[in-house]
Design a protein around this motif. Structure first.
Motif, short mmCIF file in Angstrom:
data_model
loop_
_atom_site.label_atom_id
_atom_site.label_comp_id
_atom_site.label_asym_id
_atom_site.label_seq_id
_atom_site.Cartn_x
_atom_site.Cartn_y
_atom_site.Cartn_z
N LEU A 36 -115.35 -33.64 -57.60
CA LEU A 36 -116.05 -32.85 -58.62
C LEU A 36 -116.28 -33.67 -59.88
N GLU A 37 -115.44 -34.67 -60.10
CA GLU A 37 -115.53 -35.52 -61.28
C GLU A 37 -116.42 -36.73 -61.07
N GLY A 38 -116.62 -37.13 -59.82
CA GLY A 38 -117.43 -38.32 -59.54
C GLY A 38 -117.04 -38.93 -58.20
N PRO A 39 -117.53 -40.15 -57.95
CA PRO A 39 -117.25 -40.81 -56.67
C PRO A 39 -115.75 -41.02 -56.45
N VAL A 40 -115.34 -40.93 -55.19
CA VAL A 40 -113.93 -41.11 -54.83
C VAL A 40 -113.83 -42.26 -53.84
N TYR A 41 -112.87 -43.13 -54.04
CA TYR A 41 -112.57 -44.19 -53.08
C TYR A 41 -111.09 -44.11 -52.76
N VAL A 42 -110.76 -44.08 -51.47
CA VAL A 42 -109.37 -43.98 -51.04
C VAL A 42 -108.82 -45.39 -50.85
N ASP A 43 -108.08 -45.86 -51.85
CA ASP A 43 -107.47 -47.18 -51.74
C ASP A 43 -106.40 -47.16 -50.66
N GLY A 44 -106.37 -48.20 -49.86
CA GLY A 44 -105.35 -48.32 -48.82
C GLY A 44 -105.62 -47.49 -47.58
N TRP A 45 -106.85 -47.04 -47.39
CA TRP A 45 -107.14 -46.21 -46.21
C TRP A 45 -106.86 -46.97 -44.91
N GLN A 46 -106.95 -48.30 -44.96
CA GLN A 46 -106.74 -49.10 -43.76
C GLN A 46 -105.31 -48.97 -43.22
N GLU A 47 -104.36 -48.72 -44.11
CA GLU A 47 -102.96 -48.62 -43.69
C GLU A 47 -102.57 -47.20 -43.26
N ARG A 48 -103.45 -46.25 -43.48
CA ARG A 48 -103.13 -44.85 -43.14
C ARG A 48 -103.39 -44.59 -41.66
N ASP A 49 -102.55 -43.74 -41.05
CA ASP A 49 -102.74 -43.40 -39.64
C ASP A 49 -103.58 -42.14 -39.46
N ASP A 50 -104.09 -41.58 -40.56
CA ASP A 50 -104.85 -40.34 -40.48
C ASP A 50 -106.29 -40.50 -40.99
N CYS A 51 -106.76 -41.73 -41.15
CA CYS A 51 -108.10 -41.97 -41.69
C CYS A 51 -108.87 -42.98 -40.85
N THR A 52 -110.14 -42.71 -40.67
CA THR A 52 -111.08 -43.61 -40.01
C THR A 52 -112.29 -43.73 -40.93
N VAL A 53 -112.88 -44.91 -41.01
CA VAL A 53 -114.05 -45.11 -41.86
C VAL A 53 -115.20 -45.67 -41.02
N ILE A 54 -116.38 -45.11 -41.23
CA ILE A 54 -117.60 -45.57 -40.57
C ILE A 54 -118.59 -45.96 -41.65
N GLU A 55 -119.28 -47.06 -41.45
CA GLU A 55 -120.37 -47.43 -42.35
C GLU A 55 -121.64 -46.74 -41.89
N VAL A 56 -122.23 -45.97 -42.78
CA VAL A 56 -123.47 -45.25 -42.48
C VAL A 56 -124.60 -45.90 -43.28
N PRO A 57 -125.66 -46.35 -42.59
CA PRO A 57 -126.78 -46.96 -43.30
C PRO A 57 -127.38 -46.01 -44.34
N MET A 97 -106.56 -32.39 -50.68
CA MET A 97 -107.01 -31.49 -51.75
C MET A 97 -107.30 -32.27 -53.03
N LYS A 98 -106.45 -33.24 -53.34
CA LYS A 98 -106.64 -34.08 -54.52
C LYS A 98 -107.98 -34.80 -54.42
N TRP A 99 -108.30 -35.37 -53.25
CA TRP A 99 -109.57 -36.08 -53.08
C TRP A 99 -110.76 -35.13 -53.23
N LEU A 100 -110.61 -33.92 -52.69
CA LEU A 100 -111.70 -32.94 -52.81
C LEU A 100 -111.99 -32.61 -54.27
N PHE A 101 -110.94 -32.39 -55.04
CA PHE A 101 -111.14 -32.04 -56.45
C PHE A 101 -111.61 -33.25 -57.26
N GLU A 102 -111.19 -34.45 -56.89
CA GLU A 102 -111.66 -35.65 -57.58
C GLU A 102 -113.17 -35.83 -57.41
#
Length: 126
Positions: free
Chosen positions: A35-56, A28-33
């Motif tokens: 609204l203010e601008g770009p969001v980057y999740v620091d430390g996503w690599q260590e989380r067991d609930d996140c996956t990241v894909i690079e999209v061209p 929820m915090k990321w969703l509301f952030e």
């Protein structure tokens, strides 16, 4: 996250295990952030609930869809939260799409996004 989120007026109530509620609050915090601008999740690599894909860059609009319809559809189908994350200063040839949720749901959403990218720009993942 597995938590149940219920809105009562301007309040959100979270139900689930402590871990599920914590993850739901972060989502929820990321969703509301956003609204203010770009969001980057620091430390996503260590989380067991996140996956990241690079999209061209040339596929971002196709993957997102009009008014976020395509991305929202995948979120609905798989029960995940997805958004493009970037630091304010970063704009390049690709953007990172973060997918949050249980592993099986993330994998399904990841494959759907990869399929969409391959449809628009063959050879990106193969």
């Amino acid at each position: 996250s597995g938590a149940i989120v219920q809105y009562v007026g301007h309040n959100a109530l979270f139900s689930g295990t402590r871990s599920e509620r914590k993850k739901a609050r972060e989502y929820m915090k990321w969703l509301f952030e956003q609204l203010e601008g770009p969001v980057y999740v620091d430390g996503w690599q260590e989380r067991d609930d996140c996956t990241v894909i690079e999209v061209p860059a040339d596929c971002i609009g196709y993957v997102t869809g009009a008014r976020r319809a395509a991305l929202g559809g995948i979120e609905e189908d798989w029960g995940v939260l997805m958004f493009f994350m970037n630091r304010r200063s970063e704009r390049g040839r690709a953007e990172e799409l973060i997918i949050c949720g249980p592993q099986r749901a993330r994998r399904g959403a990841e494959l759907k996004v990869m399929s969409s990218v391959e449809t628009k720009s063959p050879g990106c993942f193969t």
